[in-house]
Design an enzyme around this catalytic site. Structure first.
Site, PDB file in Angstrom:
ATOM      1  N   GLY A  71       0.827  -1.202   0.000  1.00  0.00           N
ATOM      2  CA  GLY A  71       0.000   0.000   0.000  1.00  0.00           C
ATOM      3  C   GLY A  71       0.865   1.257   0.000  1.00  0.00           C
ATOM      4  O   GLY A  71       0.549   2.241  -0.670  1.00  0.00           O
ATOM      5  N   THR A  72       1.965   1.209   0.737  1.00  0.00           N
ATOM      6  CA  THR A  72       2.853   2.372   0.816  1.00  0.00           C
ATOM      7  C   THR A  72       3.401   2.715  -0.564  1.00  0.00           C
ATOM      8  O   THR A  72       3.424   3.884  -0.967  1.00  0.00           O
ATOM      9  CB  THR A  72       4.017   2.081   1.797  1.00  0.00           C
ATOM     10  OG1 THR A  72       3.456   1.782   3.079  1.00  0.00           O
ATOM     11  CG2 THR A  72       4.964   3.256   1.916  1.00  0.00           C
ATOM     12  N   ASN A 150      -7.526   4.481   9.074  1.00  0.00           N
ATOM     13  CA  ASN A 150      -7.041   3.245   9.691  1.00  0.00           C
ATOM     14  C   ASN A 150      -7.179   3.233  11.202  1.00  0.00           C
ATOM     15  O   ASN A 150      -7.271   2.177  11.817  1.00  0.00           O
ATOM     16  CB  ASN A 150      -5.582   2.996   9.297  1.00  0.00           C
ATOM     17  CG  ASN A 150      -4.719   4.218   9.411  1.00  0.00           C
ATOM     18  OD1 ASN A 150      -4.976   5.248   8.801  1.00  0.00           O
ATOM     19  ND2 ASN A 150      -3.685   4.121  10.232  1.00  0.00           N
ATOM     20  N   GLY A 199      -2.672  -5.920  -0.007  1.00  0.00           N
ATOM     21  CA  GLY A 199      -3.133  -7.294   0.164  1.00  0.00           C
ATOM     22  C   GLY A 199      -3.262  -7.743   1.611  1.00  0.00           C
ATOM     23  O   GLY A 199      -4.228  -8.419   1.975  1.00  0.00           O
ATOM     24  N   HIS A 200      -2.292  -7.348   2.444  1.00  0.00           N
ATOM     25  CA  HIS A 200      -2.273  -7.940   3.788  1.00  0.00           C
ATOM     26  C   HIS A 200      -3.363  -7.398   4.706  1.00  0.00           C
ATOM     27  O   HIS A 200      -3.510  -7.862   5.838  1.00  0.00           O
ATOM     28  CB  HIS A 200      -0.879  -7.829   4.431  1.00  0.00           C
ATOM     29  CG  HIS A 200      -0.486  -6.477   4.908  1.00  0.00           C
ATOM     30  ND1 HIS A 200      -0.487  -6.157   6.248  1.00  0.00           N
ATOM     31  CD2 HIS A 200      -0.061  -5.370   4.270  1.00  0.00           C
ATOM     32  CE1 HIS A 200      -0.049  -4.909   6.392  1.00  0.00           C
ATOM     33  NE2 HIS A 200       0.213  -4.412   5.203  1.00  0.00           N
ATOM     34  N   THR A 236      10.234  -7.800 -11.364  1.00  0.00           N
ATOM     35  CA  THR A 236       9.639  -9.131 -11.531  1.00  0.00           C
ATOM     36  C   THR A 236       8.449  -9.290 -10.596  1.00  0.00           C
ATOM     37  O   THR A 236       8.514  -8.926  -9.424  1.00  0.00           O
ATOM     38  CB  THR A 236      10.702 -10.224 -11.251  1.00  0.00           C
ATOM     39  OG1 THR A 236      11.771 -10.013 -12.164  1.00  0.00           O
ATOM     40  CG2 THR A 236      10.133 -11.618 -11.429  1.00  0.00           C
ATOM     41  N   CYS A 324       1.976   1.756  12.909  1.00  0.00           N
ATOM     42  CA  CYS A 324       3.213   2.468  12.610  1.00  0.00           C
ATOM     43  C   CYS A 324       3.559   3.475  13.698  1.00  0.00           C
ATOM     44  O   CYS A 324       4.714   3.754  13.940  1.00  0.00           O
ATOM     45  CB  CYS A 324       3.096   3.194  11.278  1.00  0.00           C
ATOM     46  SG  CYS A 324       2.455   2.139   9.995  1.00  0.00           S
TER      47      CYS A 324
HETATM   48  N1  PLP Z   1      -2.595   3.296   4.138  1.00  0.00           N
HETATM   49  C1  PLP Z   1      -3.333   2.938   5.187  1.00  0.00           C
HETATM   50  C2  PLP Z   1      -4.631   3.634   5.448  1.00  0.00           C
HETATM   51  C3  PLP Z   1      -2.903   1.906   6.025  1.00  0.00           C
HETATM   52  O1  PLP Z   1      -3.654   1.555   7.080  1.00  0.00           O
HETATM   53  C4  PLP Z   1      -1.673   1.260   5.752  1.00  0.00           C
HETATM   54  C5  PLP Z   1      -1.149   0.219   6.665  1.00  0.00           C
HETATM   55  O2  PLP Z   1      -1.406   0.237   7.852  1.00  0.00           O
HETATM   56  C6  PLP Z   1      -0.945   1.667   4.618  1.00  0.00           C
HETATM   57  C7  PLP Z   1      -1.430   2.687   3.832  1.00  0.00           C
HETATM   58  C8  PLP Z   1       0.345   1.009   4.254  1.00  0.00           C
HETATM   59  O3  PLP Z   1       0.114  -0.237   3.636  1.00  0.00           O
HETATM   60  P1  PLP Z   1       1.290  -1.311   3.541  1.00  0.00           P
HETATM   61  O4  PLP Z   1       1.484  -1.863   4.915  1.00  0.00           O
HETATM   62  O5  PLP Z   1       0.804  -2.346   2.572  1.00  0.00           O
HETATM   63  O6  PLP Z   1       2.488  -0.600   3.023  1.00  0.00           O
END
Ligand code: PLP
Length: 385
Positions: A71-72, A150, A199-200, A236, A324
């Protein structure tokens, strides 16, 4: 001791069905989808199928799905690649309550001379959309506003916002990492240009994400190298991750309403019981527009970290602030932006459920939490009553 996992906004269990599906792609079908031979080439079909399954849950065309590493990465790409595509525009609009995957980039841009506007939220975590409208101008390259928070689960009206932004010809990105699988989506019918998922957070493995890119959206590639993902994201492919994400999206879409309803009922039961049994606590975030799985509760006069440690003794996993930010003693930037008083923000706990939680687990949590709060309050120097 059993584990009661109520921290699904941090990460989720890989669904057994997903695990079964991806197993062969480590030691047996480990080919590179870009290879000319059949052994590698056969993987391409599985990737195509996975892309279709992701597109189905998003309500978009498979060609609009780009697989990323997380996601990041999707968030970083959306912002940086849009700015690279519009080099003459120097303004970015976001909110104060974004995940660090968006906020850190925006703050870095600010230090490099961009104008970054962080929109405020009210006490319930809601955005003032009129405030956004006044900020949209010719210098704005991108508006990036999360789909669902989140920490609190508060859902922003991103479809409405996207329309407003599209009317001005500005690119709109949304971080939907917490929303996909919990909120129905039909991107083909929306004006959202870019959307991130991970995904996670929906029972696929870690290390796989998606950036949805609406057809026609200008985007300079962020990762350069090979020709994977149609030249839009080199590297890849994470084959097991991609196949797993496809299966996870298929599972999430299958019993979408029933499962989200079940999760919401369990969340509501937990929340109601805590509010009834523990004095001086409150829910953070708008109760109407919230993810079905999340509740963020402030327990006055005690530290969130102390609550977490006590919960942990009973096998109950939750978090204070986002995964985080936990570990730092700073209260959550989201709760501070909402104007939650310092003492309450410090004692906030996020419980986040998934379809794998059971009624028994919630009953167990309801039995254990109130005595923990009573005990900690007895020890608290802030309690004067
Ligand atoms: N954006 C939000 C709203 C999230 O809650 C998170 C992870 O906690 C992320 C982005 C980051 O995703 P990833 O852990 O896949 O990098």
């Amino acid at each position: 001791m059993k584990t009661i996992y109520l921290d699904n906004n941090a990460t989720t269990k890989v669904a057994e069905e997903v695990f079964e599906e991806i197993k062969p792609y480590f030691c047996e079908l480990y080919g590179n989808p870009s290879s000319m031979h059949t052994f590698g080439g056969q993987i391409g079909r599985k990737i195509r199928e996975a892309r279709e399954k992701v597109a189905a849950i998003l309500g978009c065309d498979p060609s609009e799905v780009i697989f990323t590493g997380c996601g990041t990465e999707s968030d970083n790409t959306a912002i940086k690649s849009t700015l690279a595509a519009y080099p003459n525009k120097r303004k970015v609009i976001t909110t104060r309550v974004e995940h660090p995957a968006v906020l850190s980039i925006c703050r870095e841009l600010d230090s490099h001379g961009y104008t970054v506007v962080e929109l405020a939220v009210d006490r319930y975590g809601r955005l003032d959309i009129e405030q956004l409208e006044t900020q949209l101008d010719d210098d704005t390259a991108i508006v990036t506003i999360m789909f669902a928070n989140n920490e609190t689960g508060v859902i922003f009206p991103v479809e409405k916002i996207a329309e407003m932004v599209a009317d001005k010809g500005i690119v709109f990105h949304t971080d939907a990492v917490q929303a996909v699988g919990k909120v129905p989506m039909n991107l083909a019918k929306s004006s959202i240009d870019l959307l991130s998922l991970s995904g996670h957070k929906l029972h696929a493995p870690k290390g796989i994400g998606v950036l949805y890119v609406r057809k026609g959206t200008r985007l300079a590639p962020f990762m350069l190298g090979g020709h994977q993902e149609g030249g839009r994201r080199a590297g890849t492919e994470n084959v097991p991750g991609i196949i797993g994400l496809g299966r996870a999206c298929e599972l999430a879409a299958k019993n979408f309403e029933q499962e989200n309803k079940k999760v919401k009922n369990l969340r509501d039961k937990l929340e109601k019981a805590i509010l009834e049994k523990c004095p001086d606590c409150m829910v953070n975030g708008s109760p109407e527009n919230r993810l079905p799985n999340t509740t963020n509760i402030s327990f006055e006069f005690i530290e969130g970290e102390a609550i977490l440690l006590m919960l942990d003794k009973f096998g109950i996993c939750a978090s204070s602030g986002s995964a985080c930010t936990s570990g730092s003693l700073e209260p959550s930037h989201v709760l501070r932006a909402m104007g939650v008083p310092f003492t309450a923000a410090h004692g906030s706990i996020r419980f986040s459920l998934s379809r794998y939680n059971t009624e028994e687990e919630i009953d167990y949590a309801i039995e254990k939490i109130p005595p923990i709060i009573t005990r900690l309050r007895e020890l608290s120097p802030f309690v004067t009553k």
